[in-house]
Write a protein that holds these residues in place. Structure first.
Motif, short mmCIF file in Angstrom:
data_model
loop_
_atom_site.label_atom_id
_atom_site.label_comp_id
_atom_site.label_asym_id
_atom_site.label_seq_id
_atom_site.Cartn_x
_atom_site.Cartn_y
_atom_site.Cartn_z
N SER A 159 0.84 -1.20 0.00
CA SER A 159 0.00 0.00 0.00
C SER A 159 0.87 1.25 0.00
O SER A 159 1.98 1.25 0.56
N SER A 160 0.35 2.29 -0.64
CA SER A 160 0.98 3.61 -0.56
C SER A 160 0.30 4.46 0.50
O SER A 160 0.77 5.57 0.79
N ASN A 161 -0.79 3.97 1.05
CA ASN A 161 -1.57 4.73 2.02
C ASN A 161 -1.10 4.41 3.44
O ASN A 161 -1.87 3.92 4.27
N ILE A 162 0.17 4.67 3.70
CA ILE A 162 0.78 4.34 4.99
C ILE A 162 1.10 5.63 5.73
O ILE A 162 1.62 6.58 5.14
N THR A 163 0.77 5.65 7.02
CA THR A 163 1.17 6.76 7.89
C THR A 163 1.95 6.19 9.06
O THR A 163 1.46 5.33 9.78
N ALA A 164 3.19 6.66 9.21
CA ALA A 164 4.01 6.27 10.36
C ALA A 164 3.97 7.39 11.38
O ALA A 164 4.35 8.52 11.08
N ILE A 165 3.46 7.07 12.58
CA ILE A 165 3.44 8.03 13.67
C ILE A 165 4.62 7.69 14.58
O ILE A 165 4.67 6.61 15.18
N VAL A 166 5.57 8.62 14.69
CA VAL A 166 6.89 8.32 15.23
C VAL A 166 7.13 9.05 16.54
O VAL A 166 6.76 10.23 16.69
N THR A 167 7.76 8.36 17.48
CA THR A 167 8.13 8.98 18.76
C THR A 167 9.17 10.07 18.56
O THR A 167 10.03 9.98 17.68
N VAL A 168 9.11 11.10 19.40
CA VAL A 168 10.07 12.21 19.31
C VAL A 168 10.76 12.41 20.67
O VAL A 168 11.09 13.52 21.05
N ALA A 169 10.95 11.31 21.39
CA ALA A 169 11.55 11.39 22.73
C ALA A 169 13.03 11.05 22.73
O ALA A 169 13.67 11.10 23.78
N ASP A 170 13.61 10.72 21.57
CA ASP A 170 15.02 10.32 21.51
C ASP A 170 15.92 11.48 21.94
O ASP A 170 15.75 12.62 21.50
N ASP A 171 16.89 11.18 22.81
CA ASP A 171 17.83 12.23 23.25
C ASP A 171 19.27 11.75 23.25
O ASP A 171 20.14 12.34 23.88
N GLY A 172 19.53 10.66 22.53
CA GLY A 172 20.88 10.11 22.49
C GLY A 172 21.52 10.25 21.13
O GLY A 172 20.86 10.53 20.14
N GLY A 173 22.82 10.03 21.05
CA GLY A 173 23.55 10.02 19.80
C GLY A 173 23.47 11.34 19.06
O GLY A 173 23.38 12.43 19.64
N SER A 174 23.49 11.25 17.71
CA SER A 174 23.46 12.43 16.86
C SER A 174 22.16 13.22 17.06
O SER A 174 22.18 14.45 17.11
#
Length: 463
Positions: A159-174
């Protein structure tokens, strides 16, 4: 492959079968494949030619048309006298069809040379894939980390009708460095999902994952993180930056942050400690009792809520339980939106435990943690790996204090959670690490979605 309905599946199958026809004739016939919406426009064009001819005839008072018809009548009468109509008729039909085919082939060939000059792929093949994917189900995937990008890599074939809802809590690395020095969202998980959904996935992934090895301030940063951060500065908005990046990279679907707030994770451990920061939680090495965030109730991105409302299938995970999946569920509007939906909703459980985060956890423990984070059950079933890794892989993980997630059936029955068992694992023969297989995982999820749809809408499925 399962789509939203049997009709779509049959259409997709016919389209695929026509792709194997050889030669120029096969390429021409593929333009008549179901779902391309080409036949109706060819028919409309033919009617247009007839009406144009009729209009010209009316305009010139039929005089030239009369002489042309007379000439054709004489020519046909002579031709019919030389050859019987049983031969001359089919011969003229074949000649006419050949001229139509030749003209259409040359036209489409010229278009192909302009649109994709250096590609061996035909325009019709791209159109068939485009149509098939556009008719796929609307899928929302909630999570983060490598688990989410792995799943997206498999789903984009359906499918092209994909929505990824992504966490924004990362605070490590780059990501953490950019977040502290420049501000805004951590780009790491967003970068991985964009690369996974890109058409040129291997090239984009290699480019986005490239880390600078030298340079003041550059060493350790990945190109993808810097790219997204620069786009956010140019567009003055992370939401616009992600959308623009997705357009430039020909991404199938969309990638959305769960919230635009500057979110920081904290966790209460069983030994009484309170650990702040996503990267510190796993490193702390204690049993996690509760996870929260600051600010306490961050607002959801409106586009993420709309995607959940429109979804045909909602998937949680896979990924680190407390640092990839749960952070999205600390956004109350996302939890409420998922809870209100009656579409199939499934949680993909990890294959192995994660040291410092899910030590000793069973499948039921994962479900309890998700229920506690949401305050309610927001999914209908859990997908669990059926087969154990090889003995060599188990020995490798044992050295890292990790183990396969135990399926405790009795507790799962008490929790009222349906369990889907399937082999969705890939094992690296060199490192002996196991990961979810993008293809197997996506195939199992779409099959489950199709079965649930048929059971809930038997009348629609039988059409």
């Amino acid at each position: 492959m399962l789509m939203g309905s049997p009709k779509q599946t049959i259409t997709s199958y016919k389209g695929k079968s026509l792709q194997h026809l050889p030669g120029r004739l096969g390429r021409s016939i593929r333009w008549l494949s179901p779902g391309l919406s080409i036949k109706r426009w060819l028919f409309l064009s033919a009617i247009g030619v007839l009406l144009t001819s009729l209009g010209l005839a009316i305009l010139v008072r039929l005089t030239p048309i009369f002489y042309v018809i007379q000439f054709l009548e004489s020519a046909l009468r002579f031709f019919a006298q030389v050859l019987p109509r049983q031969i001359s008729g089919p011969l003229v039909i074949v000649l006419g069809l050949f001229l139509v085919w030749w003209g259409q082939t040359r036209t489409l060939g010229s278009i192909t040379e302009v649109l994709i000059p250096d590609s061996q792929e035909e325009v019709v093949d791209r159109l068939l894939v485009h149509r098939r994917l556009n008719r796929g189900p609307k899928i929302v995937v909630v999570g983060g980390g490598t688990g989410l990008s792995t799943l997206l890599r498999g789903l984009k074939s359906y499918s092209s009708n994909i929505t990824a809802i992504v966490t924004v809590a990362d605070d490590g690395g780059s990501s953490g460095r950019l977040r502290r020095e420049i501000g805004g969202l951590p780009p790491g998980d967003l970068r991985n999902c964009i690369a996974a959904l890109a058409d040129q996935e291997k090239l984009i992934t290699a480019l986005f994952q490239y880390r600078f090895k030298a340079g003041d301030g550059l060493a350790g940063h990945s190109f993808g993180n810097l790219f997204l951060t620069a786009m956010s500065e140019i567009t003055d908005s992370w939401e616009q930056a992600i959308a623009a990046s997705s357009q430039v990279l020909a991404v199938r679907g969309q990638v959305l942050p769960a919230t635009l707030s500057d979110v920081s994770l904290w966790a209460d451990l069983e030994d009484g400690r309170c650990i702040e920061g996503e990267s510190n939680i796993t490193a702390a090495g204690g049993r996690i009792i509760r996870v929260g965030c600051t600010p306490e109730r961050p607002p959801a991105l409106p586009k993420a809520i709309r995607a959940i409302i429109d979804a045909d299938l909602i998937i949680l995970g896979p990924g680190s339980l407390y640092t990839s999946v749960v952070p999205n569920l600390l956004v109350p509007e996302i939890v409420e939106a998922i809870a209100r939906r009656t579409v199939p909703r499934i949680y993909v459980c990890n294959i192995m435990s994660q040291p410092g985060e899910t030590d000793g956890y069973t499948v039921a423990d994962h479900i309890k943690a998700l229920d506690a984070a949401c305050g309610k059950r927001v999914f209908d079933a859990v997908l669990v790996q059926k087969k154990l890794p090889s003995s060599m892989a188990l020995a490798r993980y044992m050295q890292e204090n990790a183990h396969p997630i135990v399926i405790d059936r009795e507790m799962l029955m008490r929790l009222g959670c349906r369990v889907i068992l399937a082999n969705v694992m890939d094992e690296d023969q060199n490192t002996k690490y196991v990961r979810h297989s993008p293809e197997r995982l996506a195939r199992v999820l779409l099959r489950w979605y199709g079965r649930v749809n048929r059971m809930e809408h038997p009348t629609h499925a039988s059409r």
